[in-house]
Enzyme design. Sequence first.
Site, mmCIF file in Angstrom:
data_model
loop_
_atom_site.group_PDB
_atom_site.id
_atom_site.type_symbol
_atom_site.label_atom_id
_atom_site.label_comp_id
_atom_site.label_asym_id
_atom_site.label_seq_id
_atom_site.Cartn_x
_atom_site.Cartn_y
_atom_site.Cartn_z
ATOM 1 N N THR A 12 -80.139 -8.889 -67.177
ATOM 2 C CA THR A 12 -81.547 -9.005 -66.796
ATOM 3 C C THR A 12 -81.888 -10.481 -66.601
ATOM 4 O OG1 THR A 12 -82.340 -9.087 -69.089
ATOM 5 C CG2 THR A 12 -82.142 -6.912 -68.068
ATOM 6 N N SER A 16 -81.528 -16.405 -61.487
ATOM 7 C CA SER A 16 -81.543 -17.871 -61.550
ATOM 8 C C SER A 16 -81.099 -18.322 -62.932
ATOM 9 C CB SER A 16 -82.942 -18.431 -61.256
ATOM 10 O OG SER A 16 -83.867 -18.017 -62.248
ATOM 11 N N GLY A 17 -80.906 -19.616 -63.080
ATOM 12 C CA GLY A 17 -80.640 -20.218 -64.378
ATOM 13 C C GLY A 17 -79.467 -19.621 -65.117
ATOM 14 N N GLY A 19 -79.032 -16.624 -66.375
ATOM 15 C CA GLY A 19 -78.627 -15.294 -65.931
ATOM 16 C C GLY A 19 -77.718 -15.334 -64.725
ATOM 17 N N SER A 137 -82.986 -18.140 -78.773
ATOM 18 C CA SER A 137 -83.245 -19.567 -78.544
ATOM 19 C C SER A 137 -83.147 -20.287 -79.868
ATOM 20 C CB SER A 137 -84.642 -19.765 -77.951
ATOM 21 O OG SER A 137 -85.047 -21.123 -78.044
ATOM 22 N N TYR A 150 -93.775 -18.219 -78.326
ATOM 23 C CA TYR A 150 -92.417 -18.112 -77.776
ATOM 24 C C TYR A 150 -91.384 -18.108 -78.896
ATOM 25 C CZ TYR A 150 -88.179 -19.483 -75.234
ATOM 26 O OH TYR A 150 -86.894 -19.553 -74.736
#
Length: 250
Positions: A12, A16-17, A19, A137, A150
């Site tokens: 998912t 970009s980045g 993924g 994270s 976050y």
Amino acid sequence: MKKLEGKVAVITGGSSGIGLATAKRFVEEGAHVVITGRREKELVEAAASIKRNVTTVVGDVSRLEDLDRLYAVVKEKHGHIDVLFANAGAGTIAPLAVATESHFDQTFDVNVKGLFFTVQKALPLFKDDGSIILNSSVSNVLGLPGFTAYAASKAAVRNFSRGWTLELKDRRIRVNCVSPGAIDTPALATTTGLTAEQAEQAVAQFTTQIPMGRRGFPEEIAAAVAFLASDESSYITGVDLAVDGGMAQV
């Protein structure tokens, strides 16, 4: 033999980045990947850069009907899943004093609810002995002013991996987290709400906190995820693998 030869992987936030870098790495390691993201144009561009063994499905992980459509495509095309990288995430800066309900809801809808149901709805297609990797994270253990919603959402992700490790142990499905630190992706400048100047200042600040003296690259996270997806990590489950240049470790 390549590490993921013949495996079917779902990623998912794959346009970009981190993924996208992971999708490329998985294909290099022999996997067939299904990537999803909210913007069709970016998905098409991502598929073109991956070049082979890739299927795209437009969708938002916070919308359960979109997840149902994703897994319907996976079932029709491949019939099963070997690896899931639940990577899609969102994070904008909002200090406690000014954070709005919509900010909070968006953060938790994607990072917590979306990830929870991404995994739940994958289970009927999952082969035993599979691997689930959750993108958390290093903020799950750090105090980051302005990013508290976050950080809390990523702490929830970390705890999901603990509980699901026990829930899925009888199927020998391993569940692990990867926790990136400051990674050089477009997200800092495009999705956090920072101006270009503020983003540059944030990069400079992050760099002073990182023993390795630089931000990481998406490919470095992808390498860690590929390891957790492969049989090379066959005796690893329930862990939080920090890939952060030491940022949250010392």
